[in-house]
Design an enzyme around this catalytic site. Structure first.
Site, mmCIF file in Angstrom:
data_model
loop_
_atom_site.group_PDB
_atom_site.id
_atom_site.type_symbol
_atom_site.label_atom_id
_atom_site.label_comp_id
_atom_site.label_asym_id
_atom_site.label_seq_id
_atom_site.Cartn_x
_atom_site.Cartn_y
_atom_site.Cartn_z
ATOM 1 N N GLU A 122 -27.270 43.071 -17.712
ATOM 2 C CA GLU A 122 -27.578 41.890 -16.909
ATOM 3 C C GLU A 122 -26.821 40.647 -17.369
ATOM 4 O O GLU A 122 -27.099 39.541 -16.914
ATOM 5 C CB GLU A 122 -29.084 41.634 -16.894
ATOM 6 N N LYS B 158 -39.380 42.864 -6.258
ATOM 7 C CA LYS B 158 -38.036 43.414 -6.112
ATOM 8 C C LYS B 158 -37.970 44.112 -4.756
ATOM 9 O O LYS B 158 -38.574 45.180 -4.582
ATOM 10 C CB LYS B 158 -37.740 44.417 -7.226
#
Length: 447
Positions: free
Chosen positions: A210, A344
């Protein structure tokens, strides 16, 4: 006219170099929407299914030609000539066409890419930005939008990195910022300071999935000490300008055979209750206001204990626990487990279902955090979802790597456009933040 005349899908690559799906939706009047979907590495067991080819001659089995073919044939034919502004109707058609509880026939990646492209085409047709169209779908009555406070993952561990840290994400949260632009500046400065801190100590500045640093360190406490040092070197104050958050991804730490949480980096293991005490100690010492997946998704007893112990003073986030699923969220609400949900869109697989989960959470007193995945694309839909629903918080990585900064840049543009019609969520509105700040400021008291 807003009728759908064509849907085109293709295989592209995400930030990890893995294939993912991109879809275009075109209307009779010439408006179109383009959307792509991300992919996670640390997955909840009950997430909607991401359809892959499993053909190991291509991309080691991770290709998405099946998904592309389904969109270009089955989904396309089913949606031709339908009004593109009928978002919930279109999503329901795709869900019913799939016919399974986890979207295993068509794939959540297939459905979501079309669902988001539909929304973008509709917003374009109606002459409004996507966040405004989403606010309309969501039923938001106010003309003032809340800009989300970013939770910035500046140090990676767990499945997001090849280092020895067990906790998956160490995040800085610039709650003292006046607006999103200043919050992003603070995040960038602290990240650069952390790079200098690591360099000066001769520690690797390799990056995780990430975009956060992924060093090998002697303990989680040491990781938090280094982050605190980087905050100080950026001339900010922990507990005032910035607070911390962690994602334990505890399902990855849970050893089913022993019922214990194993912290390999510190050579210790804990029962559910002991792990809560461990996390509580870290939180108090380092001003951690939010803990994500602090227990395994399979350990509802442990999550209940965590909530009972810390739920009044901290934000306790369910990610793998809830996987953006309304049924699991309802179970959590009924059992008084957690007090926040990570949202999400690809975990549930359509925009309509995503908005419904956010609404359910808010109506039940749970805070909401719209989130990216470790395998991201340049698509910025989650920024618009966060603003359009006034979700309050967003997770989209550090201020680094274009698949992450694309979301931050989108938020900057939205805030600039809205001017006085936006407010930064900030320090006064985040669940239990004031209680955690008080605990941190009085951490040496015997309370």
């Amino acid at each position: 006219m807003p009728e759908i005349v064509n849907i085109i899908s293709r295989e592209i690559v995400d930030s990890r170099g893995n294939p993912t799906v991109e879809s275009e939706v075109h209307t009779k009047s010439g408006f179109f929407g383009l959307a792509s979907v991300p992919s996670g590495s640390s997955l909840g067991s009950q997430e909607a299914l991401e359809l892959r080819d499993n053909d190991h001659a291509r991309f080691f089995g991770k290709g998405v030609k099946k998904s592309v073919n389904i969109i270009n044939s089955t989904i396309r034919v089913s949606l031709l000539n339908i009004d593109v502004t009928k978002q919930s109707v279109i999503d329901e058609i795709m869900i019913n066409l799939d016919g399974t509880n986890n979207k295993s026939q068509l794939g959540a990646n297939s459905i979501l890419s079309v669902s988001l492209a539909i929304a973008k085409a509709a917003a374009s047709f109606m002459g409004m930005p996507l966040y405004q169209y989403i606010a309309r779908l969501y039923g938001m009555s106010s003309n003032v939008y809340s800009m989300p406070v970013p939770m910035m993952n500046i140090m990676n561990g767990g499945k997001h990195a090849d280092n020895n840290l067990d906790i998956q994400e160490f995040m800085i949260v610039p709650v003292g910022a006046k607006n999103i632009k200043q919050a992003i500046q603070m995040g960038s400065e602290i990240s650069y300071s952390l790079k200098n801190v690591l360099n000066n100590l001769g520690i690797s500045i390799a990056l995780g999935d990430e975009g956060g640093y992924a060093p090998n360190l002697k303990s989680h406490s040491y990781a938090l000490e280094l982050i605190n040092k980087s905050i100080e070197q950026s001339n900010y104050v922990l507990g005032k300008d910035v607070v911390l958050a962690i994602d334990c991804a505890a399902s990855e730490l849970f050893e089913v055979s022993t019922g214990k949480y194993v912290i390999n980096s510190e050579k210790v293991s804990f029962t559910s209750e002991e792990f809560v005490d461990y996390l509580s100690s870290l939180a108090r010492k380092y001003c951690i206001f939010s803990i994500e997946d602090g227990q395994s998704e399979h350990d509802w007893h442990g999550f209940s204990y965590l909530t009972k112990k810390l739920g009044d003073i901290m934000q306790l986030v369910g990610d793998d626990l809830f996987v953006t699923n309304p049924n699991l969220l309802k179970m959590g609400i009924n059992k008084n487990v957690a007090n926040s949900i990570l949202v999400k869109p690809n975990q549930i697989g359509s925009l309509t279902e995503t908005l419904n989960v956010i609404k359910l959470a808010k109506e039940s007193g749970y805070s909401t955090i719209v989130s990216h995945r470790s395998g991201e694309t340049e698509d910025t839909s989650i920024a618009d979802i966060a603003v359009g629903t006034s979700a309050g918080q967003i997770k989209t990585g550090p201020v680094r790597c274009s698949e992450r900064t694309s979301k931050y840049n989108r938020l900057i543009r939205i805030e600039e456009f809205l001017k006085d019609n936006s407010k930064f969520y900030g320090v006064n509105e985040i669940k239990n933040l004031s209680a955690q700040l008080w605990m941190y400021q009085n951490k040496n008291m015997n309370i």
